[in-house]
Design a protein around this motif. Structure first.
Motif, mmCIF file in Angstrom:
data_model
loop_
_atom_site.group_PDB
_atom_site.id
_atom_site.type_symbol
_atom_site.label_atom_id
_atom_site.label_comp_id
_atom_site.label_asym_id
_atom_site.label_seq_id
_atom_site.Cartn_x
_atom_site.Cartn_y
_atom_site.Cartn_z
ATOM 1 N N ARG A 41 0.884 -0.720 0.146
ATOM 2 C CA ARG A 41 -0.045 0.368 0.105
ATOM 3 C C ARG A 41 0.972 1.128 -0.281
ATOM 4 N N ASP A 42 0.211 2.038 -0.874
ATOM 5 C CA ASP A 42 1.610 3.365 -1.469
ATOM 6 C C ASP A 42 0.477 4.542 -0.483
ATOM 7 N N THR A 99 -1.995 7.678 -0.851
ATOM 8 C CA THR A 99 -3.292 7.565 -0.180
ATOM 9 C C THR A 99 -3.796 8.306 0.198
ATOM 10 N N LYS A 100 -2.867 9.327 0.928
ATOM 11 C CA LYS A 100 -3.162 10.252 1.950
ATOM 12 C C LYS A 100 -3.247 11.738 1.439
ATOM 13 N N ALA A 101 -2.417 11.447 -0.215
ATOM 14 C CA ALA A 101 -2.538 12.691 -0.955
ATOM 15 C C ALA A 101 -4.016 12.929 -1.391
ATOM 16 N N SER A 102 -3.923 11.450 -2.278
ATOM 17 C CA SER A 102 -5.642 11.564 -2.553
ATOM 18 C C SER A 102 -6.691 11.393 -2.320
ATOM 19 N N ILE A 103 -6.789 11.558 -1.009
ATOM 20 C CA ILE A 103 -7.373 11.949 0.169
ATOM 21 C C ILE A 103 -7.336 13.559 0.173
ATOM 22 N N LEU A 104 -6.208 13.938 0.284
ATOM 23 C CA LEU A 104 -6.476 15.626 0.455
ATOM 24 C C LEU A 104 -6.413 15.911 -0.471
ATOM 25 N N ARG A 117 -19.393 15.774 2.911
ATOM 26 C CA ARG A 117 -19.222 15.004 3.574
ATOM 27 C C ARG A 117 -17.974 13.749 3.248
ATOM 28 N N VAL A 118 -17.672 13.626 4.475
ATOM 29 C CA VAL A 118 -16.251 12.180 4.370
ATOM 30 C C VAL A 118 -16.753 11.057 3.439
ATOM 31 N N ASP A 119 -18.454 10.987 3.473
ATOM 32 C CA ASP A 119 -18.597 9.584 2.489
ATOM 33 C C ASP A 119 -18.623 10.156 1.189
ATOM 34 N N LYS A 134 -11.503 7.543 -4.110
ATOM 35 C CA LYS A 134 -11.522 5.854 -4.420
ATOM 36 C C LYS A 134 -11.462 5.435 -2.978
ATOM 37 N N ALA A 135 -10.754 5.924 -2.204
ATOM 38 C CA ALA A 135 -10.310 5.203 -0.974
ATOM 39 C C ALA A 135 -11.674 5.088 0.028
ATOM 40 N N ASN A 136 -10.595 3.951 0.638
ATOM 41 C CA ASN A 136 -11.670 3.493 1.780
ATOM 42 C C ASN A 136 -11.799 3.810 3.069
ATOM 43 N N LYS A 137 -13.427 3.926 3.116
ATOM 44 C CA LYS A 137 -13.359 5.018 4.520
ATOM 45 C C LYS A 137 -12.939 5.022 5.500
#
Length: 226
Positions: free
Chosen positions: A23-24, A28-33, A49-51, A58-61
């Motif tokens: 897992r990168d 993933t954090k950059a995509s979420i940000l 909304r968090v969802d 495209k990340a798991n909540k």
């Protein structure tokens, strides 16, 4: 025999577990940000909304909560990242190496172009101002969001005055706020201003005119004898 050997190879391959894909975390954090930034800018803090952020990224909540804690902490991380980005750019200008007029010119053009290239930044600042700077106040390392330009402007104005170019009664903080205002307003209000004046202010020629005028206004002010 050949068929038996082939069957053995197939069974061996089936028994061998597939390599686990690492897992990168940083990616993933950059995509979420990035997804959170878009969501907050479009929906505001209360409407985000968090969802929706998880879907955008495209990340798991659960990963979102794991990396950032909750919606408030994620929003604060988005703010901090946005401020750090523009501060990195300001530091990279290294304006102290230029003569006073060129240094001011470069500061204004960088600021204007940063807002143009990142129109989400003015929107994000508007969202935070609607929150009365509630989350900016909670940032522990405030030095990380303070502009180095203010201190550099103080030295630039001193040099300009020593050379007989600039006036003396200049507050560097007020000067920096004026520079931001001249750059920020055009970008943050581009859509409504285009309707009001009946001109598409996103046209390259008009953007160039605005940038040149911002530079001229500030430099003319600094050159005014007082």
């Amino acid at each position: 025999m050949a068929s038996e050997a082939a069957a053995v190879k197939v069974r061996r391959r089936a028994a061998t577990p597939a390599p686990v894909r690492p897992r990168d975390a940083e990616k993933t954090k950059a995509s979420i940000l990035k997804a959170a930034r878009d969501e907050f800018c479009e929906e505001g803090f209360n409407g985000a909304r968090v969802d929706a952020i998880a879907d955008r990224a495209k990340a798991n909540k659960r990963l979102l909560y794991h990396y950032f804690g909750n919606k408030e902490a994620l929003y604060q991380a988005v703010l901090l990242d946005a401020y750090q980005e523009i501060r990195r750019g300001e530091r990279e200008l290294r304006i102290s190496q230029y003569d006073p007029v060129e240094a001011v010119d470069r500061i204004i053009r960088f600021t204007f172009r940063h807002f143009l290239a990142n129109p989400w930044f003015p929107r994000l600042l508007s969202v935070e101002n609607l929150q009365n700077a509630k989350f900016v106040k909670q940032i522990k390392d405030l030095d990380a969001i303070r502009s180095p330009i203010v201190g550099e402007l103080q030295e630039i104005v001193k040099r300009g005055h020593a050379e007989g170019t600039f006036r003396t009664d200049v507050d560097p903080m007020q000067l920096y706020i004026s520079i931001i205002s001249l750059c920020y307003f055009y970008v943050s209000n581009m859509q409504t201003l285009s309707v009001v004046f009946g001109k598409d202010l996103s046209q390259f020629a008009l953007i160039q005119d605005r940038e040149a005028q911002a530079v001229q206004m500030v430099v003319d002010y600094l050159r005014t004898r007082r």
